[in-house]
Design an enzyme around this catalytic site. Sequence first.
Site, PDB file in Angstrom:
ATOM      1  N   LYS A 157       1.117   4.565   7.467  1.00  0.00           N
ATOM      2  CA  LYS A 157      -0.315   5.804   6.717  1.00  0.00           C
ATOM      3  C   LYS A 157       0.315   7.538   6.548  1.00  0.00           C
ATOM      4  O   LYS A 157       0.999   7.765   7.760  1.00  0.00           O
ATOM      5  CB  LYS A 157      -1.940   5.865   6.525  1.00  0.00           C
ATOM      6  CG  LYS A 157      -1.595   4.356   6.291  1.00  0.00           C
ATOM      7  CD  LYS A 157      -2.300   3.734   4.779  1.00  0.00           C
ATOM      8  CE  LYS A 157      -3.075   2.847   5.228  1.00  0.00           C
ATOM      9  NZ  LYS A 157      -2.219   1.104   5.259  1.00  0.00           N
ATOM     10  N   SER A 186       0.783  -1.207   0.128  1.00  0.00           N
ATOM     11  CA  SER A 186       0.049  -0.063   0.363  1.00  0.00           C
ATOM     12  C   SER A 186       0.916   1.246   0.069  1.00  0.00           C
ATOM     13  O   SER A 186       0.197   2.299   0.029  1.00  0.00           O
ATOM     14  CB  SER A 186      -1.000   0.203   1.355  1.00  0.00           C
ATOM     15  OG  SER A 186      -0.145   0.723   2.303  1.00  0.00           O
TER      16      SER A 186
END
Length: 236
Positions: free
Chosen positions: A195, A157
């Site tokens: 993230k 990701s």
Amino acid sequence: MLTRKQHELLMFIHERIKEGGVSPSFDEMKDALDLRSKSGIHRLITALEERGFIRRLAHRARALEIVKLPESASPSLSVSRNKGFSPSVIEGSRGKPLSRDLQPAQQSENTITLSVMGRIAAGTPIEALQEESHQVAVPLTLLGSGEHYALEVKGDSMIDAGILDGDTVLIQRCDTANSGEIVVALVDGMEATLKRLRRKGDSIALEAANPAYETRIFGPDRVKVQGKLVGLLRRY
């Protein structure tokens, strides 16, 4: 000083020449650095040449020569310092934040040993972790002040931020971060994820660095910052 991508490319070329006696092709370099086009490789090679790290040999295909390596470089380890990345997730005991009771890091003249607190999933979030799995030696030049720990990356990701499956990310422990920084975020006290953090009014967005993954938005009381990305180790 080299940028993260310049350093990665230099070490990749060095390893390929060391292993096979010939520099990699532009396509191989593009794939190794997860770039979308060879134009980015051209720019990186030009920058490395201008800084005196490589030399192009005339009238020969795939002819690059390593002139020098960064002082902190290890022949088999690519080391990167964060210039503004993006994050993912952690695996371990559900519902528990990372423990602050880490074993003291051992330090030599040029390196420090950090605790690796399990895996951070660059993809679908796993569970929060607090157990040390092993330790890793890290160049002191990658770390600033404060307490640090490391996490292994699993998944894709964060690939557009240069964070690949199998990388080890270096995290500076903190409980606040600026918008745009890559952080280890604990969501709802259970799910730890790596993230890029974005503040949008009263909400917090956790962004992946891969278009295949959606940005997730939470209320401020649901997200707790457990550290921010300061560097990365990669083995080939």
